[in-house]
Scaffold this active site. Structure first.
Site, short mmCIF file in Angstrom:
data_model
loop_
_atom_site.label_atom_id
_atom_site.label_comp_id
_atom_site.label_asym_id
_atom_site.label_seq_id
_atom_site.Cartn_x
_atom_site.Cartn_y
_atom_site.Cartn_z
N HIS A 66 0.82 -1.08 0.00
CA HIS A 66 -0.06 0.00 0.09
C HIS A 66 0.84 1.29 0.08
CE1 HIS A 66 -2.80 3.02 1.17
NE2 HIS A 66 -2.26 3.16 2.31
N HIS A 91 4.11 6.93 5.25
CA HIS A 91 2.87 7.49 5.99
C HIS A 91 2.01 6.75 6.94
CE1 HIS A 91 0.35 5.24 2.84
NE2 HIS A 91 -0.76 5.60 3.54
N ASP A 92 2.09 5.50 6.99
CA ASP A 92 1.37 4.72 7.93
C ASP A 92 2.20 4.38 9.10
OD1 ASP A 92 -1.24 4.99 6.99
OD2 ASP A 92 -1.11 3.38 5.66
N GLU A 95 1.22 5.71 12.62
CA GLU A 95 -0.12 5.26 12.92
C GLU A 95 -0.06 3.94 13.31
OE1 GLU A 95 -2.77 7.00 12.84
OE2 GLU A 95 -4.41 5.51 12.75
N ASP A 96 0.39 3.03 12.53
CA ASP A 96 0.29 1.66 12.71
C ASP A 96 1.26 0.81 13.44
OD1 ASP A 96 -2.02 1.87 11.26
OD2 ASP A 96 -1.33 1.26 9.43
N ASP A 158 -3.04 8.52 -1.01
CA ASP A 158 -3.49 7.36 -0.26
C ASP A 158 -4.77 7.16 -0.39
OD1 ASP A 158 -3.34 5.74 2.02
OD2 ASP A 158 -3.92 7.53 3.36
MN MN Z 1 -2.41 4.64 3.88
#
Ligand code: MN
Length: 752
Positions: A66, A91-92, A95-96, A158
């Site tokens: 992704h 980018h993630d 967050e993840d 995204d």
């Molecule tokens: Mn994403």
């Protein structure tokens, strides 16, 4: 094969896929004309790959695919460089995974960390359970966007990848994501000039929100495909030969309308699929010759095409002379094909095509702080920053007004100096005033559109020349909110009214306190409640506002509601007449000293209402020829000499008449009505107002306009100091071409 070995194989094959995708990303990057910073991109990839290791997407793919796909969109479809590619890959991560923004900053520097931080902050999406939360998310989105436009560009990439892979999501989530895309991301992409991305986002949203309608249109499009191709070949071939004769290097493309656009046209026009005539459009992208301007060459091609096919006279769109706010440039013409069908032809140079495909954002200068670039995009981002600086307390209002601007297509208008300004469609003269300057908006009286006077609510059209008329005495009116459409105007007006409301409340409180004090009371809970129930008002706030607006007769009602103790009477009367000699306070009217008939009564501002009063019948003002009449209460009443009442008094009570002489110093203003008659031409009233307010800075308290059979009569109640003022004012109004007469007017109900 043991379980363990199967796992290893799966991991190996995943690694192969991942490596293949990353290589494709590097390939895209190498094909772009950015500086080659392979190293940092590889570092970002390795870091993200390790961070997401072992995590799968819902589709079963390794998660890292992704971010790689997002990075590919960022470079290939939006045209951004290494900083954005790294940010997209990462980018993630925050967050993840367990990594923090600090970790990113340490490894990749401040800029990338800031972008990743921005992306993390808005990762929750916009839609939420409560509207307020939703608006808050929205504001967060705009805030990060205005800090660095790349945040929103990567966010759009995204979202695009998530939309492309939405099929593997559960339906409830599909619906939410599709709705959000339609609501905010597609308009944002449009506003940033990312036309193909906007089209794809809309189309994918449509596909998930209306799957059956989508499938139906898709089927019909497929059915017509061969007929359409045949038509295209036949239609384009003479154009091709002509362009070759002209010696151009060009590309000719058939543009097929998206399912979503077709559906939108069908539903807004209430027509069937078969009636949508412009499913096919032709696009010419050519390499311009060096010895001539791009614009001239576009028009030469236009001329060549209209030499072959007949053009539709009303469907020429010249986005070259005036590019759209999102930077779009092209020349659009609609011509009639041999079978009588209208076909749109878009003419662009290669440079224009690149802007149209990737948006101005692709050419964005990534500066923070001082910006010397003054593109439309800069200006737009500046408006967003302005809006965020003055947040509306009602978040939903904020979102609505902002969205208005996002969706609207633009018109362009000219200032009197010939400068071009962009406005959303439907914008009024007042919006334009606010766009030029908020202060000008607040002081706006009217406007001249193409030299004709129009009201503030006048809706502007592309090509209008607009001049704003303003007055320092003007203030925003409540109904203005009904006809402004731009976010800037709306938010400024709301801020003004909020402030105004606060002032009004304070003013109402002051008036009420003064009034209660006269009866020896204070604005305590008892008094307030008494007044609320008397006027049947629920909120004290409303009570104060109405008092300030003089809508409640409290001067009359308060003494009745709160009878004051008797012993105060004499004292109060004394206070009310500060200019009367102290020993006269207890005297009755009969014993007051009589005005000296032989002496002239001097009419000055500081003894008005104590030494004399102005008659209400003829309403004299300083400078008028007047006389005084000593009434039964021994008060000098000042009349105009020509006043019918004064004439009667003179004949019946000659001995009570005294001479008067003005001695004023422009301290007080007096209400005066002027009556203007003239030809009822559009805007004449505005002209009169302009003279009164603008040239004379005179306050207007009321106006009444009647128009009948081409003649208009307007009465304007103005505040002036003396007759000299009213005279020059009348003279100047009379100078207006459409005005025939101007007189000082005495309302008939005041004539006794
Ligand atoms: Mn994403």
């Amino acid at each position: 094969m043991s379980e363990e070995r199967k796992d290893t194989l799966a991991i190996i094959s995943d690694d192969v896929i991942i490596q293949r995708e990353f290589d494709a990303l590097l390939e895209d990057y190498k094909n772009s004309n950015h500086r080659q910073k392979i190293e940092i991109i590889t570092k970002a990839f390795n870091f993200a790959n390790a961070a997401h290791k072992g995590i799968k997407r819902r589709s079963g793919e390794p998660y890292i695919l992704h971010p790689i796909a997002v990075a590919r969109i960022v470079v290939k479809e939006i045209g951004l460089g290494s900083t954005s590619i790294c940010s997209a890959l990462l980018h993630d991560v925050v967050e993840d995974t367990d990594y923090t923004v600090e970790d990113i900053e340490r490894l990749f520097g401040k800029k990338i960390a800031q972008i990743v931080d921005g992306l993390t902050k808005i990762s929750g999406g916009v839609f939420a359970e409560q509207a307020s939360l939703q608006a808050e998310n929205f504001r967060k989105l705009l805030l990060t966007m205005s800090e660095d436009i790349r945040v929103i560009l990567i966010k759009i990439a995204d979202r695009l990848h998530n939309m492309r892979t939405l099929g593997s999501m559960p339906p409830a989530k599909q619906y939410k994501i599709a709705g959000e895309t339609q609501y905010i991301y597609a308009p944002l992409a449009h506003r940033l000039g990312l036309f193909p991305i906007k089209t794809e986002l809309e189309n994918l949203s449509f596909k998930y929100e209306h799957p059956e309608t989508y499938a139906d249109i898709e089927r019909k499009l497929a059915k017509d495909k061969s007929a359409r191709l045949a038509f295209y070949e036949q239609f384009s071939s003479p154009i091709k030969s002509r362009l070759r004769e002209m010696g151009y290097d060009f590309d000719l493309k058939a543009r097929i309308k998206s399912e979503y656009s077709i559906w939108k046209k069908m539903s807004t026009r209430q027509i069937s699929f078969e009636e949508v005539y412009d499913i096919l459009a032709l696009r010419i992208v050519f390499t311009p010759k060096e010895d001539m301007s791009e614009k001239d060459q576009c028009w030469m091609i236009y001329s060549a095409i209209t030499g072959i096919y007949r053009p539709h006279p009303e469907r020429i769109r010249d986005w070259i002379s005036t590019p759209k706010a999102n930077g779009y440039e092209a020349l659009h013409v609609t011509v009639m094909g041999n079978d009588g069908r209208w076909v749109e032809v878009q003419i662009r140079t290669q440079r224009m095509d690149e802007i149209a495909e990737k948006g101005l954002a692709a050419h964005w200068k990534y500066k923070t702080g001082e910006q010397d670039d003054d593109s439309e995009l800069d200006k737009w981002l500046k408006t967003i920053k302005d809006l965020l600086k003055n947040p509306e307390p009602d978040a939903i209002d904020f979102m609505d007004t902002f969205k208005l601007n996002l969706f609207a297509s633009e018109i362009f208008v000219f200032t009197p100096k010939g400068e071009i300004k962009m406005l959303p469609q439907g914008a009024t003269a007042l919006d334009f005033a606010f766009m030029l300057h908020s202060e000008l908006g607040c002081k706006c009286l009217g406007a001249k559109v193409n030299h004709k006077l129009v009201p503030l609510s006048h809706v502007l059209e592309s090509g209008d020349q607009v001049e704003i008329l303003s007055s320092p005495r003007q203030n925003p009116q409540a109904d203005w909110l009904d006809f402004v459409t731009t976010a800037k105007a709306k938010s400024r007006l709301r801020a003004y009214f909020r402030k105004e409301e606060r002032n009004q409340i304070t003013e109402g409180e002051t008036i009420l306190n003064a009034c209660l004090e006269k009866v020896g009371r204070r604005a305590n809970a008892y008094e307030i409640n008494r007044l609320l129930s008397h006027y049947q008002i629920t909120q004290p706030k409303e009570l104060y506002q109405k008092i300030a607006a003089k809508k409640l007769p409290i001067e009359v009602d308060i003494p009745k509601l709160f009878p004051k103790p008797k012993q105060d009477n004499i004292f109060m009367r004394y206070l009310k007449k500060p200019f009367v000699q102290s020993d006269s306070a207890n005297q009755t009217a009969e014993t007051l000293p009589k005005p000296d008939k032989k002496r002239t009564v001097i009419l000055s501002e500081n003894n008005i209402n104590t030494n004399y009063r102005l008659a209400t019948c003829c309403q004299p003002i300083p400078g008028d020829d007047t006389l005084g009449y000593i009434d039964d209460a021994n008060v000098v009443i000042v009349h105009k000499r020509e006043c019918p009442t004064a004439l009667k008094l003179k004949t019946s009570f000659g001995e009570r008449i005294v001479a008067t002489q003005w001695n004023t110093h422009k301290i007080l203003t007096f209400k005066e009505t002027i009556e203007v008659k003239g030809i009822d031409k559009l805007g004449v009233v505005i002209e009169v107002l302009h003279v009164i307010s603008e040239q004379h800075s005179t306050n207007i308290s009321e106006m009444h306009i009647v128009a009948d059979a081409g003649i208009f009569t307007g009465r304007f109640v103005v505040y002036v100091h003396d007759t000299d003022e009213i005279k020059t004012l009348c003279d100047n109004i009379l100078k207006l071409k459409e005005v025939n007469s101007v007189i000082r007017y005495i309302a008939s109900d005041n004539k006794k």
